[in-house]
Enzyme design. Structure first.
Site, PDB file in Angstrom:
ATOM      1  N   LYS A  77      52.633  15.563  -7.650  1.00  0.00           N
ATOM      2  CA  LYS A  77      53.973  14.994  -7.795  1.00  0.00           C
ATOM      3  C   LYS A  77      54.326  14.874  -9.272  1.00  0.00           C
ATOM      4  O   LYS A  77      53.458  14.553 -10.091  1.00  0.00           O
ATOM      5  CB  LYS A  77      54.036  13.602  -7.138  1.00  0.00           C
ATOM      6  CG  LYS A  77      53.496  13.539  -5.727  1.00  0.00           C
ATOM      7  CD  LYS A  77      53.506  12.119  -5.194  1.00  0.00           C
ATOM      8  CE  LYS A  77      52.671  11.987  -3.939  1.00  0.00           C
ATOM      9  NZ  LYS A  77      51.210  12.073  -4.190  1.00  0.00           N
ATOM     10  N   HIS A 110      58.313  12.430  -7.612  1.00  0.00           N
ATOM     11  CA  HIS A 110      57.592  11.242  -7.170  1.00  0.00           C
ATOM     12  C   HIS A 110      58.520  10.085  -6.789  1.00  0.00           C
ATOM     13  O   HIS A 110      58.291   9.413  -5.782  1.00  0.00           O
ATOM     14  CB  HIS A 110      56.620  10.799  -8.279  1.00  0.00           C
ATOM     15  CG  HIS A 110      55.468  10.001  -7.786  1.00  0.00           C
ATOM     16  ND1 HIS A 110      54.260   9.953  -8.439  1.00  0.00           N
ATOM     17  CD2 HIS A 110      55.315   9.218  -6.689  1.00  0.00           C
ATOM     18  CE1 HIS A 110      53.425   9.181  -7.772  1.00  0.00           C
ATOM     19  NE2 HIS A 110      54.041   8.707  -6.718  1.00  0.00           N
TER      20      HIS A 110
END
Length: 279
Positions: A77, A110
């Protein structure tokens, strides 16, 4: 056992193992041994992030595993401080280098970090990385429908997955239909409620009927709803236990009993609309 685990087909045609091994808070130095043990047990899906600061250790475990790379599904991420079109592209390449990979299976934004207002241009970078064959599938994490509507509206491309906090005390029923309508698979992080659900007596009682632990019962509950589930542990015995969930099926009544445990204030991590930390 590894060959028997279910896979889900994403909207882009790629497959994802329905159970993954999460490595949040796993120290870099410990990652090779612990992730290596997870792969030995049977996990084929490893979920890390730039912000976990353990990508190199995860990559080492992947390279040293007695499992071909093509049988493993690797997710990372983008850290919030690297959002923006050019920054995201550079940061992605740095992840590949740290992990020693030629291609990533899944890369996620993220957090949206709405105060930065860079998640839409970041998504455009992700789309281009996928078109260029640098990453097989792209998605997001902690995105609310308002954030998803924006990136889909600006690009015409929906994320393959949205990784969100989801567990028996925080079931996110209000957004399930939205995701299904957009063809977005939900990945459940903190599937045991960051430990908050482990002491639940209702789930313990259900688990005893099947000879299973509370954790195994919760993971099975996720699987039977078609969710991708990402349990995390650094304890070798628990690594194996969490994966031993394919030999039983919860009855409809037991599923309903767990469904009834949803709580209005069950969330354990920050609300996405207020999470503007840069890391």
């Amino acid at each position: 056992m590894a060959l028997d685990q279910p896979w889900i087909t994403l909207s882009d045609g790629n497959g994802i193992p329905q159970i993954g091994f999460g490595v949040w808070r796993l120290e870099e130095r410990d990652a090779p041994a612990i992730v290596g043990e997870a792969i030995r047990v049977g996990y084929r899906h490893i979920d890390t992030a730039q912000g976990y600061d353990n990508e190199a250790g995860v990559g080492q475990a992947i390279r040293e595993a007695e499992v071909p790379r093509e049988e493993l599904f690797v997710t990372s991420k983008l850290r919030t401080g690297d959002q923006g079109y050019d920054n995201a592209r550079r940061s992605f390449e740095a992840s590949l280098k740290r992990m020693g990979l030629d291609i990533m299976d899944l890369f996620l934004i993220h957090w949206p970090v709405p105060a930065q207002d860079k998640y839409a241009e970041t998504w455009k970078a992700f789309i281009d990385l996928q078109k260029e064959g640098r990453v097989r599938s792209i998605g997001v994490s902690n995105f609310l429908p308002v954030h998803l509507d924006r990136i889909i509206g600006e690009t015409g491309v929906a994320p393959a997955v949205n990784q969100i906090e989801l567990h028996p005390y925080y079931q996110q029923r209000d957004v399930r239909d939205y995701h299904a309508g957009k063809g977005i698979v939900i990945e459940s992080y903190s599937p045991l409620g960051s430990g908050a659900v482990i002491g639940d007596e209702t789930i313990a009682e259900i688990g005893r009927k099947y000879g299973k632990s509370v954790g195994q019962t919760i993971i099975r509950w996720h699987l039977q709803q078609g969710l991708v589930v990402l349990p995390k542990t650094a304890t070798p015995a628990r690594i194996s236990e969490n994966f031993d969930v394919f030999d039983f099926t919860l009855s409809p009544d037991d599923m309903a009993r767990i469904d009834a445990l949803d709580q209005e204030d069950g969330k354990t991590l920050p609300q996405p609309e207020r999470m503007n930390n840069v890391f």
